[in-house]
Write an enzyme that holds these catalytic residues in place. Structure first.
Site, short mmCIF file in Angstrom:
data_model
loop_
_atom_site.label_atom_id
_atom_site.label_comp_id
_atom_site.label_asym_id
_atom_site.label_seq_id
_atom_site.Cartn_x
_atom_site.Cartn_y
_atom_site.Cartn_z
N ASP A 44 0.83 -1.21 0.00
CA ASP A 44 0.00 0.00 0.00
C ASP A 44 0.87 1.26 0.00
O ASP A 44 0.36 2.38 -0.03
CB ASP A 44 -1.03 -0.01 1.14
CG ASP A 44 -0.40 -0.08 2.51
OD1 ASP A 44 0.84 -0.16 2.61
OD2 ASP A 44 -1.16 -0.04 3.51
N SER A 45 2.20 1.05 -0.04
CA SER A 45 3.12 2.17 -0.31
C SER A 45 2.79 2.79 -1.66
O SER A 45 3.23 3.91 -1.95
CB SER A 45 4.57 1.69 -0.28
OG SER A 45 4.74 0.54 -1.10
N ASP A 83 -0.99 -6.22 0.19
CA ASP A 83 -1.28 -5.56 1.47
C ASP A 83 -2.77 -5.42 1.72
O ASP A 83 -3.54 -5.02 0.83
CB ASP A 83 -0.69 -4.13 1.45
CG ASP A 83 0.58 -4.01 2.25
OD1 ASP A 83 0.77 -4.79 3.21
OD2 ASP A 83 1.39 -3.12 1.94
N LYS A 111 -0.74 -9.53 3.46
CA LYS A 111 0.08 -8.97 4.55
C LYS A 111 -0.81 -8.08 5.41
O LYS A 111 -1.50 -7.21 4.89
CB LYS A 111 1.26 -8.18 3.99
CG LYS A 111 2.10 -7.51 5.07
CD LYS A 111 3.47 -7.09 4.59
CE LYS A 111 3.52 -5.81 3.81
NZ LYS A 111 3.02 -4.62 4.53
N GLU A 113 -0.86 -5.57 8.83
CA GLU A 113 -0.04 -4.82 9.77
C GLU A 113 -0.62 -4.98 11.17
O GLU A 113 -1.81 -4.71 11.37
CB GLU A 113 -0.03 -3.33 9.40
CG GLU A 113 0.70 -3.03 8.12
CD GLU A 113 0.88 -1.54 7.85
OE1 GLU A 113 0.63 -0.71 8.75
OE2 GLU A 113 1.26 -1.21 6.71
N GLU A 180 9.87 -3.95 10.27
CA GLU A 180 10.26 -2.68 9.63
C GLU A 180 10.81 -1.70 10.66
O GLU A 180 10.16 -1.44 11.68
CB GLU A 180 9.05 -2.08 8.89
CG GLU A 180 9.36 -0.73 8.25
CD GLU A 180 8.31 -0.28 7.24
OE1 GLU A 180 7.38 -1.06 6.91
OE2 GLU A 180 8.45 0.86 6.75
O1 KIV Z 1 3.64 -1.09 1.56
C1 KIV Z 1 4.83 -1.41 1.49
O2 KIV Z 1 5.53 -1.20 0.51
C2 KIV Z 1 5.42 -2.06 2.67
C3 KIV Z 1 6.91 -2.17 2.68
C4 KIV Z 1 7.48 -0.89 3.17
C5 KIV Z 1 7.39 -3.32 3.49
O3 KIV Z 1 4.74 -2.45 3.55
#
Ligand code: KIV
Length: 264
Positions: A44-45, A83, A111, A113, A180
């Site tokens: 989600d970056s 994510d 993934k 968080e 992280e």
């Molecule tokens: O969203 C993302 O790119 C991430 C990385 C920073 C691990 O969670």
């Protein structure tokens, strides 16, 4: 056939480092996979590097589905991790619905968080065939709780909580852990506490693998790069060569060096 979670376990067992990068579109997904990246994260970056948002919070499940589909269409052999967007796990039902959408979009793993409070969700996802990577430490969706993108686990209490979270997440069935921006000595303790593969970003050299946001790895950074970032375009004349260099440096243990790690 793409890399599987069993392949990642085998890499860990033979102490071969796991190379991971983010990708959000078809072209880079192919290039990354061709470079030998084992895990591609549709992170989600994308909210920050593609959309110009100041955090990952505005990213929606529709955005994540669109980019996961784009990556999945072009992926050659990497394991695709997607994510869960901000507040995706606000209820068990929503987490299951969103995970269904991400897996049907082409992800091989989701993934999430967060810490031990995700245990029930991880167990239920596992029972339904969804492998989970749990993301601990500087979880960007909690940037406002942390008061900025800051290194986590510096104080003893916070460090102990992260170790306990890591153990609980493994016990609930998490297949992978992503840590992280925590100090390198704490990373070592987490590595001793769990036996699932651990991928790090800004956590020092001791994890089973490394991940970077793709844009950071090729120097496409607006402003000052974070301490743990290395620009692999330096010394290379193509993006493909930079990706291959990243893989080689992760595998050989050259990256990350001491200059990319945080102390207590
Ligand atoms: O969203 C993302 O790119 C991430 C990385 C920073 C691990 O969670």
């Amino acid at each position: 056939m793409s890399i599987t979670i069993n392949d990642l376990r085998k890499l860990k067992a033979r102490k071969e480092k796991i190379a991971c990068l983010t990708a959000y579109d078809a072209t880079f997904a192919t290039m990354i996979s061709e470079a030998g990246i084992e895990v591609v994260l549709v992170g989600d970056s994308l909210g920050m590097v593609l959309q110009g948002q100041s955090s990952t919070l505005p990213v929606t499940i529709e955005h994540m589905i669109y980019h996961t589909q784009s990556v999945a269409r072009a992926n050659i052999s990497s394991l695709i991790m997607a994510d869960m967007p901000f507040m995706g796990c606000r209820s068990l039902d929503q987490c299951l619905d969103y995970s269904t959408s991400l897996m049907q979009a082409g992800a091989h793993m989701v993934k999430l968080e967060g810490g031990s409070w995700l245990s029930e969700m991880i167990q239920i996802l596992g029972r339904n065939g969804v492998p989970v990577c749990a993301h601990l430490g500087l979880t960007p969706q909690s940037v406002h709780k942390f008061g900025g993108f800051k290194v986590q686990g510096k104080e003893e209490k916070a460090a102990s909580e992260l170790i306990e979270d890591a153990k609980a997440l493994e016990q609930s069935g998490a297949a992978l852990l992503l840590v992280e921006c925590i100090p390198a000595p704490l990373t070592k303790k987490i590595m001793q506490a769990v036996s699932i593969p651990v991928i790090g970003i800004g956590c020092g050299p001791d994890t089973d693998g490394q991940i970077l946001v793709m844009h950071d790895a090729i120097g496409a950074v607006l402003g000052k790069p974070a301490k743990f970032v290395k620009n692999f375009m330096q010394g290379n004349t193509s993006i493909s060569a930079a990706f291959k260099d990243y893989v080689n440096e992760v595998k050989s243990g050259t990256y990350p060096g001491p200059e990319h790690s945080f102390k207590i």
